[in-house]
Motif scaffolding. Structure first.
Motif, mmCIF file in Angstrom:
data_model
loop_
_atom_site.group_PDB
_atom_site.id
_atom_site.type_symbol
_atom_site.label_atom_id
_atom_site.label_comp_id
_atom_site.label_asym_id
_atom_site.label_seq_id
_atom_site.Cartn_x
_atom_site.Cartn_y
_atom_site.Cartn_z
ATOM 1 N N TYR A 112 -6.327 -5.385 3.414
ATOM 2 C CA TYR A 112 -6.624 -4.238 4.273
ATOM 3 C C TYR A 112 -8.136 -4.065 4.385
ATOM 4 C CZ TYR A 112 -7.457 0.677 5.431
ATOM 5 O OH TYR A 112 -7.929 1.830 5.973
ATOM 6 N N SER A 170 0.797 -1.233 0.000
ATOM 7 C CA SER A 170 0.000 0.000 0.000
ATOM 8 C C SER A 170 0.823 1.274 0.000
ATOM 9 C CB SER A 170 -0.925 0.020 1.218
ATOM 10 O OG SER A 170 -0.172 0.158 2.417
ATOM 11 N N TYR A 197 -2.054 3.179 5.485
ATOM 12 C CA TYR A 197 -2.856 1.958 5.561
ATOM 13 C C TYR A 197 -2.278 0.966 6.565
ATOM 14 C CZ TYR A 197 -5.178 3.793 1.441
ATOM 15 O OH TYR A 197 -5.881 4.594 0.577
ATOM 16 N N LYS A 241 2.612 -2.909 -8.046
ATOM 17 C CA LYS A 241 1.941 -2.044 -7.064
ATOM 18 C C LYS A 241 2.141 -0.561 -7.380
ATOM 19 C CE LYS A 241 5.755 -1.893 -3.695
ATOM 20 N NZ LYS A 241 6.178 -2.317 -2.347
ATOM 21 N N TYR A 274 -3.511 -3.501 -2.098
ATOM 22 C CA TYR A 274 -3.549 -3.880 -0.686
ATOM 23 C C TYR A 274 -4.888 -4.506 -0.286
ATOM 24 C CZ TYR A 274 -5.566 0.809 -0.852
ATOM 25 O OH TYR A 274 -6.315 1.903 -1.194
ATOM 26 N N GLU A 285 -6.014 -1.517 -6.496
ATOM 27 C CA GLU A 285 -5.946 -1.519 -5.035
ATOM 28 C C GLU A 285 -5.147 -2.742 -4.610
ATOM 29 O OE1 GLU A 285 -9.693 -1.074 -3.118
ATOM 30 O OE2 GLU A 285 -10.240 0.726 -4.200
#
Length: 380
Positions: free
Chosen positions: A348, A31, A46, A259, A267, A265
């Motif tokens: 997450y 993240s 995060y 990433k 995470y 997204e």
């Protein structure tokens, strides 16, 4: 508290603890780039929030483990009514996030009622069928939980949150099939459900309308995502690229390239792809083996439970965790459309993390109650 710790399932406790810590590390690794480059917040944003969620979950677990599961069953009626009301209020007053009205937004944190309804429904059904165990030859008594589940499913679909609705239906359905209801009633309900689905499909087709939004229809085109890299296949294809980059041993913790805003997204939905890219397929397979071990321990605790209530809670939690694993990974591998379902222990998310800890605490409480019961029998 010593007696409670004595009867907890130690292998399950150890593995879940390790996975939660590992997941926290991977939330930070997956993240930090998105937080800094896309959200313009601290790279630790995060990670810190997830650590807070785990802390809240731990405190909650220390309190929950002290109370008998019968108490949770008795107050679950309040939970069911509260979740139903909150889902209605959410549809009226909620604001859309990611094209769905699924969260109450409280600024730094958000609350997702549909996530909590899964755990509350498991506990409520366990208590309901325990209390009415001698009346399960009656249609009204046996089918009432299905009616409640159907209403909640309808409210979830209105958000719309197809992934959560599917998992919720599977949880309710599996619990219904696991309860000692008269076989005739079960068979008739199964046929009725298939018939209802067929009728709805025929009505929709004949009317020329659809129950699925256009953006959801796009998700149904999930095969060969890399052929649609510039349109609807970019997310899953980039997940493939991440897994391919990792190979057997990975490119190293923190060294993922996908990433860097390639995955939307990383995470949440795609965290497993980042894990494999950074730490390799071998570790990915190990995680899957640990998932199997967790499900095995939960089912074993359910099998050993001296009450139907405890068994139903364990079976419900097992299907809850299994569905999240299956739906997330099947979407990642392009076997089904992506639905935004988080991966247990890794993804997450506050609501899901707290619910998962609550579910595992309930299972541990069943283990404690079974151990205490055996001790009392031996002493007598």
């Amino acid at each position: 508290m010593k007696k409670i710790i004595k009867y907890m399932d130690k292998p399950l406790l150890f593995v879940t603890f390790v996975l939660f810590i590992f997941g926290l590390i991977m939330v930070f690794s997956s993240s930090n780039v998105t937080a800094y480059m896309a959200k313009a917040v601290s790279p630790y944003n995060y990670f810190i929030k997830q650590a807070i969620f785990l802390g809240i979950g731990l405190v909650m677990a220390l309190v929950m483990i002290r109370f008998n599961t019968r108490l949770y069953g008795m107050v679950s009626w309040i939970g069911i009514l509260g979740i139903g009301v909150s889902l209605v209020v959410l549809l009226i007053m909620g604001q859309a996030q990611n094209q769905a009205v699924s969260w109450f937004d409280f600024g730094a944190f958000s609350f997702q009622p549909s996530e909590f309804c899964k755990i509350i429904m498991i506990v409520w059904m366990a208590r309901y069928y325990e209390v009415n165990i001698k009346k399960l030859d009656r249609y009204g008594v046996s089918l009432f939980p299905l009616l409640v589940g159907g209403i909640i499913t309808f409210l979830i679909l209105l958000q719309p949150d197809l992934g959560t609705a599917i998992i919720f239906v599977l949880i309710v359905g599996v619990i219904f099939l696991s309860v000692p209801i008269v076989p005739q009633i079960k068979h008739q309900i199964i046929f009725a459900c298939f018939g209802l689905v067929a009728v709805v499909c025929l009505v929709v087709i004949s009317s020329g309308k659809t129950l699925i939004y256009e953006r959801q229809l796009q998700r149904l085109d999930y095969t060969r995502p890399c052929d649609r890299l510039l349109t609807t296949g970019s997310q899953v294809c980039n997940g493939y690229i991440a897994i391919n980059n990792g190979g057997l041993t990975g490119v190293g913790l923190g060294n993922s390239t996908q990433k860097y805003l390639y995955l939307p997204e990383p995470y949440t939905d795609f965290i497993f792809a980042v894990i494999v890219e950074e730490l390799g397929v071998v570790l990915g397979i190990l995680i899957l083996c640990l998932y199997v071990f967790i499900l095995y321990r939960i089912l074993l605790i359910g099998k050993r439970s001296y009450t139907n209530r405890g068994a139903i809670i364990c079976y419900g939690v097992a299907i809850y965790i299994f569905c999240h694993i299956a739906v997330n990974l099947m979407g990642l591998f392009g076997l089904i459309p992506m639905t935004g379902v988080p991966l247990p222990f890794m993804s997450y998310g506050g609501s899901f993390t707290i619910c998962l800890i609550a579910a595992l605490t309930l299972v541990q409480r069943v283990s404690v109650e079974t151990g205490m019961r055996k001790t009392v029998k031996k002493s007598s």
